[in-house]
Design a protein around this motif. Structure first.
Motif, PDB file in Angstrom:
ATOM      1  N   LEU A 154       0.733  -1.377  -0.111  1.00  0.00           N
ATOM      2  CA  LEU A 154      -0.442  -0.095  -0.477  1.00  0.00           C
ATOM      3  C   LEU A 154       0.749   1.569   0.106  1.00  0.00           C
ATOM      4  CD1 LEU A 154      -2.677  -0.612   2.852  1.00  0.00           C
ATOM      5  CD2 LEU A 154      -2.955  -0.917   0.480  1.00  0.00           C
ATOM      6  N   ILE A 155       2.149   1.507   0.755  1.00  0.00           N
ATOM      7  CA  ILE A 155       2.319   2.648   0.893  1.00  0.00           C
ATOM      8  C   ILE A 155       3.456   2.091  -0.621  1.00  0.00           C
ATOM      9  CG2 ILE A 155       4.954   3.172   2.456  1.00  0.00           C
ATOM     10  CD1 ILE A 155       3.749   1.629   4.559  1.00  0.00           C
ATOM     11  N   GLN A 156       4.612   1.272  -1.161  1.00  0.00           N
ATOM     12  CA  GLN A 156       4.858   1.435  -2.478  1.00  0.00           C
ATOM     13  C   GLN A 156       3.769   1.621  -3.199  1.00  0.00           C
ATOM     14  OE1 GLN A 156       7.713  -1.735  -2.159  1.00  0.00           O
ATOM     15  NE2 GLN A 156       7.251  -1.637  -4.445  1.00  0.00           N
ATOM     16  N   ARG A 157       2.415   1.789  -3.102  1.00  0.00           N
ATOM     17  CA  ARG A 157       1.399   1.956  -4.336  1.00  0.00           C
ATOM     18  C   ARG A 157       2.150   4.058  -3.943  1.00  0.00           C
ATOM     19  NH1 ARG A 157      -0.840  -2.842  -4.403  1.00  0.00           N
ATOM     20  NH2 ARG A 157      -2.372  -1.739  -2.493  1.00  0.00           N
ATOM     21  N   SER A 158       1.600   4.383  -3.250  1.00  0.00           N
ATOM     22  CA  SER A 158       1.476   5.709  -2.952  1.00  0.00           C
ATOM     23  C   SER A 158       2.380   6.407  -2.998  1.00  0.00           C
ATOM     24  CB  SER A 158       0.973   5.894  -0.768  1.00  0.00           C
ATOM     25  OG  SER A 158       1.045   7.146  -0.545  1.00  0.00           O
ATOM     26  N   ILE A 159       3.629   6.218  -2.519  1.00  0.00           N
ATOM     27  CA  ILE A 159       4.811   6.730  -3.587  1.00  0.00           C
ATOM     28  C   ILE A 159       5.456   6.485  -4.261  1.00  0.00           C
ATOM     29  CG2 ILE A 159       5.613   7.408  -0.251  1.00  0.00           C
ATOM     30  CD1 ILE A 159       7.228   5.039  -0.837  1.00  0.00           C
ATOM     31  N   ASN A 160       4.900   5.254  -5.067  1.00  0.00           N
ATOM     32  CA  ASN A 160       5.126   4.963  -6.894  1.00  0.00           C
ATOM     33  C   ASN A 160       6.838   4.771  -6.714  1.00  0.00           C
ATOM     34  OD1 ASN A 160       4.375   4.071  -9.425  1.00  0.00           O
ATOM     35  ND2 ASN A 160       5.212   6.399  -9.555  1.00  0.00           N
ATOM     36  N   LYS A 161       7.169   3.915  -5.485  1.00  0.00           N
ATOM     37  CA  LYS A 161       8.961   4.008  -5.901  1.00  0.00           C
ATOM     38  C   LYS A 161       9.181   2.692  -4.236  1.00  0.00           C
ATOM     39  CE  LYS A 161      10.272   8.719  -4.639  1.00  0.00           C
ATOM     40  NZ  LYS A 161      11.020   9.283  -4.725  1.00  0.00           N
ATOM     41  N   PRO A 162      10.018   2.216  -4.591  1.00  0.00           N
ATOM     42  CA  PRO A 162      10.862   0.904  -3.073  1.00  0.00           C
ATOM     43  C   PRO A 162      10.863   1.743  -2.048  1.00  0.00           C
ATOM     44  CG  PRO A 162      11.691   0.406  -5.558  1.00  0.00           C
ATOM     45  CD  PRO A 162      11.242   1.689  -5.776  1.00  0.00           C
ATOM     46  N   LEU A 163      10.417   0.854  -0.807  1.00  0.00           N
ATOM     47  CA  LEU A 163      10.442   1.545   0.131  1.00  0.00           C
ATOM     48  C   LEU A 163      11.602   1.397   0.842  1.00  0.00           C
ATOM     49  CD1 LEU A 163       8.108  -0.737   2.171  1.00  0.00           C
ATOM     50  CD2 LEU A 163       7.196   1.499   1.015  1.00  0.00           C
ATOM     51  N   HIS A 164      12.942   1.110   0.171  1.00  0.00           N
ATOM     52  CA  HIS A 164      14.686   1.412   0.844  1.00  0.00           C
ATOM     53  C   HIS A 164      14.750   3.460   0.040  1.00  0.00           C
ATOM     54  CE1 HIS A 164      15.432  -1.041  -2.776  1.00  0.00           C
ATOM     55  NE2 HIS A 164      16.486   0.213  -3.234  1.00  0.00           N
ATOM     56  N   LYS A 168      19.401  -4.728   2.042  1.00  0.00           N
ATOM     57  CA  LYS A 168      19.345  -2.707   1.620  1.00  0.00           C
ATOM     58  C   LYS A 168      17.927  -2.810   0.955  1.00  0.00           C
ATOM     59  CE  LYS A 168      24.204  -2.986   1.819  1.00  0.00           C
ATOM     60  NZ  LYS A 168      25.576  -2.689   1.696  1.00  0.00           N
ATOM     61  N   THR A 169      17.353  -3.895   0.779  1.00  0.00           N
ATOM     62  CA  THR A 169      16.792  -3.324  -0.155  1.00  0.00           C
ATOM     63  C   THR A 169      15.259  -4.143   0.258  1.00  0.00           C
ATOM     64  OG1 THR A 169      16.557  -5.436  -2.075  1.00  0.00           O
ATOM     65  CG2 THR A 169      18.025  -3.411  -2.269  1.00  0.00           C
ATOM     66  N   ARG A 170      15.181  -3.525   1.575  1.00  0.00           N
ATOM     67  CA  ARG A 170      13.902  -4.148   2.536  1.00  0.00           C
ATOM     68  C   ARG A 170      13.601  -3.377   2.759  1.00  0.00           C
ATOM     69  NH1 ARG A 170      12.119  -9.318   2.157  1.00  0.00           N
ATOM     70  NH2 ARG A 170      11.638  -9.272   3.740  1.00  0.00           N
ATOM     71  N   GLY A 171      14.071  -1.873   2.526  1.00  0.00           N
ATOM     72  CA  GLY A 171      13.168  -0.512   3.719  1.00  0.00           C
ATOM     73  C   GLY A 171      12.971  -1.047   4.880  1.00  0.00           C
ATOM     74  N   TYR A 214      12.751   5.738  -1.284  1.00  0.00           N
ATOM     75  CA  TYR A 214      12.275   6.003  -0.023  1.00  0.00           C
ATOM     76  C   TYR A 214      12.766   6.724   0.718  1.00  0.00           C
ATOM     77  CZ  TYR A 214       8.771   9.103   2.671  1.00  0.00           C
ATOM     78  OH  TYR A 214       7.548  10.182   2.761  1.00  0.00           O
ATOM     79  N   ILE A 215      12.904   5.828   1.437  1.00  0.00           N
ATOM     80  CA  ILE A 215      13.725   5.775   3.013  1.00  0.00           C
ATOM     81  C   ILE A 215      14.796   7.003   2.667  1.00  0.00           C
ATOM     82  CG2 ILE A 215      14.556   4.341   4.914  1.00  0.00           C
ATOM     83  CD1 ILE A 215      12.855   2.814   4.561  1.00  0.00           C
ATOM     84  N   ASN A 216      15.655   6.791   2.135  1.00  0.00           N
ATOM     85  CA  ASN A 216      17.262   6.598   2.178  1.00  0.00           C
ATOM     86  C   ASN A 216      17.297   8.160   0.574  1.00  0.00           C
ATOM     87  OD1 ASN A 216      18.990   4.432   2.055  1.00  0.00           O
ATOM     88  ND2 ASN A 216      18.254   3.739   0.208  1.00  0.00           N
ATOM     89  N   GLN A 217      16.072   8.590  -0.026  1.00  0.00           N
ATOM     90  CA  GLN A 217      15.989  10.054  -0.189  1.00  0.00           C
ATOM     91  C   GLN A 217      15.187  10.743   1.053  1.00  0.00           C
ATOM     92  OE1 GLN A 217      13.362   8.967  -3.681  1.00  0.00           O
ATOM     93  NE2 GLN A 217      15.060   9.394  -4.889  1.00  0.00           N
ATOM     94  N   HIS A 218      14.492  10.357   1.634  1.00  0.00           N
ATOM     95  CA  HIS A 218      13.650  11.510   3.152  1.00  0.00           C
ATOM     96  C   HIS A 218      14.374  10.623   4.432  1.00  0.00           C
ATOM     97  CE1 HIS A 218      10.924  12.619  -0.013  1.00  0.00           C
ATOM     98  NE2 HIS A 218      10.478  11.553  -0.022  1.00  0.00           N
ATOM     99  N   SER A 219      13.289   9.816   4.865  1.00  0.00           N
ATOM    100  CA  SER A 219      14.618   9.789   6.797  1.00  0.00           C
ATOM    101  C   SER A 219      13.653   8.475   6.577  1.00  0.00           C
ATOM    102  CB  SER A 219      14.346  11.365   7.539  1.00  0.00           C
ATOM    103  OG  SER A 219      13.314  11.204   7.717  1.00  0.00           O
ATOM    104  N   GLU A 220      13.953   7.321   7.949  1.00  0.00           N
ATOM    105  CA  GLU A 220      13.161   6.903   8.592  1.00  0.00           C
ATOM    106  C   GLU A 220      11.737   7.094   9.114  1.00  0.00           C
ATOM    107  OE1 GLU A 220      15.568   4.814  11.081  1.00  0.00           O
ATOM    108  OE2 GLU A 220      17.052   3.402   9.980  1.00  0.00           O
ATOM    109  N   SER A 221      11.674   8.666  10.191  1.00  0.00           N
ATOM    110  CA  SER A 221      10.879   9.100  11.262  1.00  0.00           C
ATOM    111  C   SER A 221       9.671   9.459   9.690  1.00  0.00           C
ATOM    112  CB  SER A 221      11.387  10.594  11.374  1.00  0.00           C
ATOM    113  OG  SER A 221      11.982  11.531  11.198  1.00  0.00           O
TER     114      SER A 221
END
Length: 180
Positions: free
Chosen positions: A48-58, A129-132, A60-67
């Protein structure tokens, strides 16, 4: 509780079942088969999250932050209210960090903790590394595992041990058996 027929017998199942546990324990695989056997709908919150952000979770986390990811995860899961009946919900391992999510899921579903050893998880998942994976400022996977294990135990209605030989069918049978 809802009566459901399985291939062998009629059992009573809760109307909603949530699977929690560390990354790599098999929440998605087990949840999909459990949903198939019970004729429930299956939802994977990471998808659900991946569809919402249109990219792999890891990514998104690398581009933004864990929080930022945790806030997004909380927003998406809590916006799912009300949860449909006859639902198997597979969560990301980090949902445990949100008291709001866990309170919501505790109130609206039966929470099953899929518990495995760190050693088994590391054998199954060669690279995280690719698990988010949300590390929550932990330096090692072992530190993260120890921290999360306490949290998973606090919220679990039922704990299903996985064991060294991973077999999805066996795990689903354990869940069904523990619910009946």
């Amino acid at each position: 509780m809802i009566l459901r027929y399985t291939s062998r017998t009629m059992i009573k199942l809760p109307s909603r079942i949530t699977l929690i546990g560390m990354s790599g324990v098999g929440k998605t695989s087990i949840g999909q088969l459990l949903a198939q056997k019970t004729n429930y709908t299956f939802i994977d919150t990471d998808k659900l999250i991946q569809r919402s952000i249109n990219k792999p979770l890891h990514i998104y986390i690398n581009q933004h932050s864990e929080s930022e990811f945790l806030a997004l995860e909380e927003s998406i899961i809590l916006s799912s209210h009300p949860l449909p009946d006859q639902l198997i919900l597979s969560t990301g391992g980090s949902v445990i960090y949100s008291i709001k999510i866990m309170t919501f899921l505790s109130q609206h579903s039966t929470i099953i903790y899929l518990k495995d050893s760190l050693n088994n998880i590391q054998k199954r998942i060669k690279s995280f590394k690719t698990r988010g994976l949300i590390k929550n400022n932990k330096k090692t996977l072992k530190d993260l595992f120890i921290e999360r294990e306490t949290l998973y135990n606090n919220y679990a209605s039922i704990t299903i041990p996985i064991g060294p030989i991973f077999n999805v069918e066996n795990q689903v049978e354990k869940i069904i058996s523990s619910l009946s």
